[in-house]
Design a protein around this motif. Sequence first.
Motif, PDB file in Angstrom:
ATOM      1  N   GLY A 312       0.829  -1.193   0.000  1.00  0.00           N
ATOM      2  CA  GLY A 312       0.000   0.000   0.000  1.00  0.00           C
ATOM      3  C   GLY A 312       0.867   1.246   0.000  1.00  0.00           C
ATOM      4  O   GLY A 312       0.476   2.306  -0.481  1.00  0.00           O
ATOM      5  N   ARG A 313       2.083   1.093   0.497  1.00  0.00           N
ATOM      6  CA  ARG A 313       2.984   2.251   0.634  1.00  0.00           C
ATOM      7  C   ARG A 313       3.441   2.794  -0.709  1.00  0.00           C
ATOM      8  O   ARG A 313       4.027   3.854  -0.806  1.00  0.00           O
ATOM      9  N   MET A 314       3.180   2.013  -1.756  1.00  0.00           N
ATOM     10  CA  MET A 314       3.649   2.439  -3.064  1.00  0.00           C
ATOM     11  C   MET A 314       2.748   3.533  -3.638  1.00  0.00           C
ATOM     12  O   MET A 314       3.166   4.337  -4.462  1.00  0.00           O
ATOM     13  N   LEU A 315       1.476   3.536  -3.178  1.00  0.00           N
ATOM     14  CA  LEU A 315       0.497   4.493  -3.704  1.00  0.00           C
ATOM     15  C   LEU A 315       0.994   5.923  -3.592  1.00  0.00           C
ATOM     16  O   LEU A 315       1.280   6.390  -2.486  1.00  0.00           O
ATOM     17  N   ASN A 316       1.088   6.592  -4.695  1.00  0.00           N
ATOM     18  CA  ASN A 316       1.514   7.991  -4.727  1.00  0.00           C
ATOM     19  C   ASN A 316       2.857   8.270  -4.060  1.00  0.00           C
ATOM     20  O   ASN A 316       3.147   9.402  -3.695  1.00  0.00           O
ATOM     21  N   ALA A 317       3.656   7.240  -3.822  1.00  0.00           N
ATOM     22  CA  ALA A 317       4.940   7.472  -3.147  1.00  0.00           C
ATOM     23  C   ALA A 317       6.050   7.534  -4.190  1.00  0.00           C
ATOM     24  O   ALA A 317       5.991   6.839  -5.190  1.00  0.00           O
ATOM     25  N   TYR A 318       7.027   8.376  -3.973  1.00  0.00           N
ATOM     26  CA  TYR A 318       8.179   8.332  -4.865  1.00  0.00           C
ATOM     27  C   TYR A 318       9.338   7.648  -4.148  1.00  0.00           C
ATOM     28  O   TYR A 318       9.345   7.542  -2.922  1.00  0.00           O
ATOM     29  N   GLY A 319      10.274   7.135  -4.932  1.00  0.00           N
ATOM     30  CA  GLY A 319      11.427   6.473  -4.319  1.00  0.00           C
ATOM     31  C   GLY A 319      11.214   5.003  -4.011  1.00  0.00           C
ATOM     32  O   GLY A 319      12.155   4.291  -3.665  1.00  0.00           O
ATOM     33  N   ASP A 336      15.595  -8.661 -15.406  1.00  0.00           N
ATOM     34  CA  ASP A 336      15.296  -8.728 -16.837  1.00  0.00           C
ATOM     35  C   ASP A 336      14.013  -8.000 -17.204  1.00  0.00           C
ATOM     36  O   ASP A 336      14.002  -7.073 -17.976  1.00  0.00           O
ATOM     37  N   MET A 337      12.898  -8.451 -16.634  1.00  0.00           N
ATOM     38  CA  MET A 337      11.602  -7.857 -16.981  1.00  0.00           C
ATOM     39  C   MET A 337      11.062  -7.130 -15.769  1.00  0.00           C
ATOM     40  O   MET A 337      11.317  -7.529 -14.632  1.00  0.00           O
ATOM     41  N   ILE A 338      10.283  -6.095 -16.019  1.00  0.00           N
ATOM     42  CA  ILE A 338       9.634  -5.422 -14.900  1.00  0.00           C
ATOM     43  C   ILE A 338       8.270  -4.889 -15.338  1.00  0.00           C
ATOM     44  O   ILE A 338       8.131  -4.375 -16.436  1.00  0.00           O
ATOM     45  N   THR A 339       7.262  -5.076 -14.473  1.00  0.00           N
ATOM     46  CA  THR A 339       5.968  -4.447 -14.720  1.00  0.00           C
ATOM     47  C   THR A 339       5.501  -3.867 -13.397  1.00  0.00           C
ATOM     48  O   THR A 339       5.826  -4.389 -12.322  1.00  0.00           O
ATOM     49  N   THR A 340       4.755  -2.776 -13.471  1.00  0.00           N
ATOM     50  CA  THR A 340       4.301  -2.166 -12.217  1.00  0.00           C
ATOM     51  C   THR A 340       2.822  -1.812 -12.305  1.00  0.00           C
ATOM     52  O   THR A 340       2.285  -1.594 -13.387  1.00  0.00           O
ATOM     53  N   SER A 341       2.181  -1.770 -11.146  1.00  0.00           N
ATOM     54  CA  SER A 341       0.853  -1.186 -11.038  1.00  0.00           C
ATOM     55  C   SER A 341       0.949  -0.209  -9.873  1.00  0.00           C
ATOM     56  O   SER A 341       2.018  -0.035  -9.298  1.00  0.00           O
ATOM     57  N   GLU A 342      -0.133   0.405  -9.489  1.00  0.00           N
ATOM     58  CA  GLU A 342      -0.060   1.384  -8.392  1.00  0.00           C
ATOM     59  C   GLU A 342       0.300   0.707  -7.058  1.00  0.00           C
ATOM     60  O   GLU A 342       0.852   1.343  -6.175  1.00  0.00           O
ATOM     61  N   VAL A 343      -0.005  -0.563  -6.927  1.00  0.00           N
ATOM     62  CA  VAL A 343       0.241  -1.188  -5.622  1.00  0.00           C
ATOM     63  C   VAL A 343       1.237  -2.348  -5.659  1.00  0.00           C
ATOM     64  O   VAL A 343       1.523  -2.947  -4.626  1.00  0.00           O
ATOM     65  N   ALA A 344       1.762  -2.648  -6.818  1.00  0.00           N
ATOM     66  CA  ALA A 344       2.674  -3.800  -6.869  1.00  0.00           C
ATOM     67  C   ALA A 344       3.709  -3.651  -7.973  1.00  0.00           C
ATOM     68  O   ALA A 344       3.479  -2.965  -8.969  1.00  0.00           O
ATOM     69  N   VAL A 345       4.856  -4.277  -7.748  1.00  0.00           N
ATOM     70  CA  VAL A 345       5.888  -4.356  -8.776  1.00  0.00           C
ATOM     71  C   VAL A 345       6.196  -5.833  -8.985  1.00  0.00           C
ATOM     72  O   VAL A 345       6.368  -6.564  -8.012  1.00  0.00           O
ATOM     73  N   SER A 346       6.245  -6.252 -10.236  1.00  0.00           N
ATOM     74  CA  SER A 346       6.684  -7.619 -10.532  1.00  0.00           C
ATOM     75  C   SER A 346       7.959  -7.529 -11.322  1.00  0.00           C
ATOM     76  O   SER A 346       8.052  -6.711 -12.247  1.00  0.00           O
ATOM     77  N   LEU A 347       8.936  -8.328 -10.991  1.00  0.00           N
ATOM     78  CA  LEU A 347      10.144  -8.330 -11.806  1.00  0.00           C
ATOM     79  C   LEU A 347      10.734  -9.719 -11.864  1.00  0.00           C
ATOM     80  O   LEU A 347      10.341 -10.608 -11.106  1.00  0.00           O
ATOM     81  N   THR A 348      11.649  -9.904 -12.794  1.00  0.00           N
ATOM     82  CA  THR A 348      12.235 -11.235 -12.943  1.00  0.00           C
ATOM     83  C   THR A 348      13.755 -11.159 -12.841  1.00  0.00           C
ATOM     84  O   THR A 348      14.371 -10.165 -13.220  1.00  0.00           O
ATOM     85  N   ILE A 349      14.320 -12.257 -12.334  1.00  0.00           N
ATOM     86  CA  ILE A 349      15.777 -12.401 -12.300  1.00  0.00           C
ATOM     87  C   ILE A 349      16.133 -13.778 -12.873  1.00  0.00           C
ATOM     88  O   ILE A 349      15.301 -14.692 -12.864  1.00  0.00           O
ATOM     89  N   ASP A 350      17.355 -13.905 -13.399  1.00  0.00           N
ATOM     90  CA  ASP A 350      17.738 -15.233 -13.896  1.00  0.00           C
ATOM     91  C   ASP A 350      18.815 -15.872 -13.026  1.00  0.00           C
ATOM     92  O   ASP A 350      19.229 -16.986 -13.281  1.00  0.00           O
ATOM     93  N   ASP A 351      19.291 -15.138 -12.022  1.00  0.00           N
ATOM     94  CA  ASP A 351      20.321 -15.691 -11.156  1.00  0.00           C
ATOM     95  C   ASP A 351      19.795 -15.694  -9.718  1.00  0.00           C
ATOM     96  O   ASP A 351      19.801 -14.668  -9.030  1.00  0.00           O
ATOM     97  N   PRO A 352      19.311 -16.853  -9.254  1.00  0.00           N
ATOM     98  CA  PRO A 352      18.659 -16.889  -7.937  1.00  0.00           C
ATOM     99  C   PRO A 352      19.635 -17.051  -6.762  1.00  0.00           C
ATOM    100  O   PRO A 352      19.215 -17.344  -5.648  1.00  0.00           O
ATOM    101  N   LYS A 353      20.957 -16.839  -7.023  1.00  0.00           N
ATOM    102  CA  LYS A 353      21.953 -17.106  -5.989  1.00  0.00           C
ATOM    103  C   LYS A 353      21.631 -16.388  -4.671  1.00  0.00           C
ATOM    104  O   LYS A 353      21.763 -16.947  -3.597  1.00  0.00           O
ATOM    105  N   HIS A 354      21.198 -15.129  -4.775  1.00  0.00           N
ATOM    106  CA  HIS A 354      20.944 -14.357  -3.550  1.00  0.00           C
ATOM    107  C   HIS A 354      19.459 -14.185  -3.272  1.00  0.00           C
ATOM    108  O   HIS A 354      19.067 -13.237  -2.580  1.00  0.00           O
TER     109      HIS A 354
END
Length: 438
Positions: A312-319, A336-354
């Motif tokens: 919820g903290r993402m709403l209208n927040a910068y940074g 690699d990929m990133i998509t966002t909405s007002e309340v969520a960010v989805s992203l992908t990585i190919d190296d799960p080491k960390h």
Amino acid sequence: MKVFKFGGTSVGSVENMRTVMNLIADGNQKVVVLSAMSGTTNSLVEISDYLSKKNKESAISIISSLEKKYYTVVLDLYTTDKMKEKGKRFIEERFTVIKSYTSGIFPEEGGRALLAQGELISTALFTFLMQETGHNALLLPALDFMKIDGDKQPDSFYIKDKLNAILKSHPKADYYITQGFICRNEDDEIDNLQRGGSDYTATLIGAAIQSEEVQIWTDIDGFHDNDPRFVENTKKVDVLSFGEAAELAYFGAKILHPQTVLPAMTNNIPVRLKNTMNPPDPGTLITADSKTTGIKAVAAKDGITAIKIRSGRMLNAYGFIKNIFEIFEFFKTSIDMITTSEVAVSLTIDDPKHLDEIVAELKEYGKVKVDRDQTIVCIVGKMIAEEKGFAAKVFSALEDIPIRMISYGGSRNNISVLVSTNDKKATLQALSNKLLNN
Ligand code: ASP
Ligand code: MG
């Protein structure tokens, strides 16, 4: 001067090495980059894994069969006793080095030094073959000029300086044979350009000597418009732009190491993908402008992890996104990929080491959901993202497939979708049938 690179299968047998020799020996001066004979690097990785797990017996058993194989190669490859003897001595030397790692503590850099042996062997054996046949071939040790910096990126200034100086001091050879894949790092230890890195060596050399063309010879007749391992009726693509090829290589097309295109693109050096078993075929040309618009090809990259952060903290927040990105930056994990909405960010990585550490930190910002075993399917073609109705065609082709993420508009030449790896084959086949008209 052109650069020719031959992959593991192309030098994978005595017969194929002869084919390669006849193919390059046309009297035109060239640099020839070779991979290890096929299977060798995998065996060396196994040896190194066993040694790091202190399983010496298993390591020694693989070393013995590899050594036997090379003695047979040497006996078959040369016709004169003198060369057979020289080859045998060389193999003995290399295997003395390899075996030296089976006693005492196995150092971290030992693994990388072991991995380098495949290319050291293939290039020497091949140079001896050319010399025995009467060709003016010279072995250029890649460890004398190929270098990566602290970020594991090639040091192109160093490579250019060193390689040109070496070539200048040996101007007379017709065929300069050198190792792909291997290099030195900032501590001057033996290192490499990652698996499949011989392609990258070829374009780095091409850039360093301002080559007129880099030819990458493999066992298939060029880039295909879809993955022939999963999809029936794929076709060869005749021309690709640097950008298109880079995207396809990065997103899973196995024919090229992902970073290969970059040095060629920066220096505008055409790259041609050719088939060692079918030399008359023109293959695929990768060049500055592919001219034709429209869809060119599809590629898939497995082993992707999708991470969703909901807050919820993402709403209208910068940074917010910056904070999230900093976590990935801290763990040197690229997104690699990133998509966002007002309340969520989805992203992908190919190296799960960390992954665990990243998720722990992300939890400070919201609810985190992780999906493993995802595949990025990347659709590439000039201006496709601006072509009217193209997105609709993609979605109708994929109407039966659950799509987890879509990336559209990041580039005009690429549309990517994220699907579960279980749905990869169906996704590729649907795109092939409905978009590529195969
Ligand atoms: N021999 C290395 C490998 O198998 C490099 C290469 O073939 O490009 O990954
Ligand atoms: Mg390869």
